[in-house]
Design an enzyme around this catalytic site. Structure first.
Site, PDB file in Angstrom:
ATOM      1  N   ASP A  51      -5.789  -5.113  -1.055  1.00  0.00           N
ATOM      2  CA  ASP A  51      -6.602  -5.520  -2.080  1.00  0.00           C
ATOM      3  C   ASP A  51      -6.314  -6.650  -2.518  1.00  0.00           C
ATOM      4  OD1 ASP A  51      -8.017  -3.073  -2.257  1.00  0.00           O
ATOM      5  OD2 ASP A  51      -6.358  -2.211  -3.592  1.00  0.00           O
ATOM      6  N   TYR A 102       5.217  -0.429   3.289  1.00  0.00           N
ATOM      7  CA  TYR A 102       4.860  -1.254   2.154  1.00  0.00           C
ATOM      8  C   TYR A 102       6.203  -1.317   1.299  1.00  0.00           C
ATOM      9  CZ  TYR A 102      -0.183  -0.817   2.736  1.00  0.00           C
ATOM     10  OH  TYR A 102      -1.329  -1.105   3.087  1.00  0.00           O
TER      11      TYR A 102
END
Length: 261
Positions: free
Chosen positions: A55, A114
């Site tokens: 994003d 992540y």
């Protein structure tokens, strides 16, 4: 046409995300523009495919994409040429590799990793501004770890995904969720490491935002289990901002890059 895998690092701050968007800067369109100076297919509008569509504001140190090129490049020369044409954008090709025609950056991946950086201190960040989420209050590491334990394994993560998530199923298996703590000048940094085959939209930021509430004492650790069981987006804690999130790696059955870990 030979297919190449690209190992990519970028600062997500100036971009509207990975995915190409009309009239908005994206990592994908930036790399495709650089490829367009090297390859006739990309000059004519060919596209690359990535393992994860990060994003706006999200960073990467280990994104992977693939591209089909007209020329059979030496991988090192390809990465060097791309880095030259990517200047001055905050995007770097760390490595390129020739891969099989059936390799797909997204669909061949069996895990994604992540990192989320959360800093607890009152003084503003200087060197890490835009690269970590900062809160001014102390956090309880043991409480956050206790809350995180409820999320490991296979669950329906409806509570922890965006209402705009397009995934067919909210059921995912979270293979790793660990939290480390380190002292920094006048504060503490908390690093959240998450690993799964795939993630839902906003899943990581929803998890970290919820665990921050646990660390701050606003939620007891057991409330995380209750939120998960509710399968209701309204039961989630706040979604934390994107600047602390990094895509750090993508795993494949056969690693495309010689130094992959």
């Amino acid at each position: 046409m030979p297919r190449f895998a690209l190992l990519i690092e970028y600062d997500g701050s100036p971009f509207a995300g990975w995915q190409a968007q009309a009239e908005r800067p994206s990592v994908q369109s930036t790399i495709e523009a650089a490829l367009g100076r090297l390859d006739p297919g990309f000059a004519a509008g060919a596209r690359i495919a990535a393992a994860g569509r990060t994003d706006a504001g999200v960073h990467a140190t280990g994104q992977v994409a693939h591209a089909d090129l007209a020329r059979d490049w030496d991988p090192f020369r390809l990465s060097e040429a791309l880095n030259w044409h990517l200047k001055p954008a905050p995007v770097a090709i760390l490595a390129a590799a020739r891969v099989a025609d059936d390799f797909h950056a997204r669909f061949s991946a069996h895990e994604r990793r992540y990192l989320f950086r959360l800093v607890a201190r009152r003084a503003p960040l200087t060197h890490d501004r835009g690269r970590a989420w900062q809160v001014p209050h102390r956090l309880d590491l043991a409480a956050m770890r206790a809350g995180a334990a409820h999320l490991l394994g296979r669950h329906d993560f409806t509570t922890f995904r965006s209402t705009m998530c397009q995934a067919n199923s909210p059921v995912k298996t979270l293979d790793e969720l660990t939290i480390d703590e380190a002292e920094i000048p006048q504060g503490r940094e908390y690093r959240f490491f998450l690993r799964a085959r795939s993630f839902l939209h906003n899943q990581v930021r929803s998890i970290v935002g919820t665990l921050e509430r646990v660390g701050a004492g606003a939620w007891p650790p057991g409330r995380v289990a209750e939120a998960l069981a509710a399968c209701d987006r309204a039961a989630c804690g706040p979604v934390c901002p994107p600047q602390g999130l990094y895509l750090t790696g993508v795993g494949y059955e056969t690693p495309p890059f010689s130094d992959s870990r």
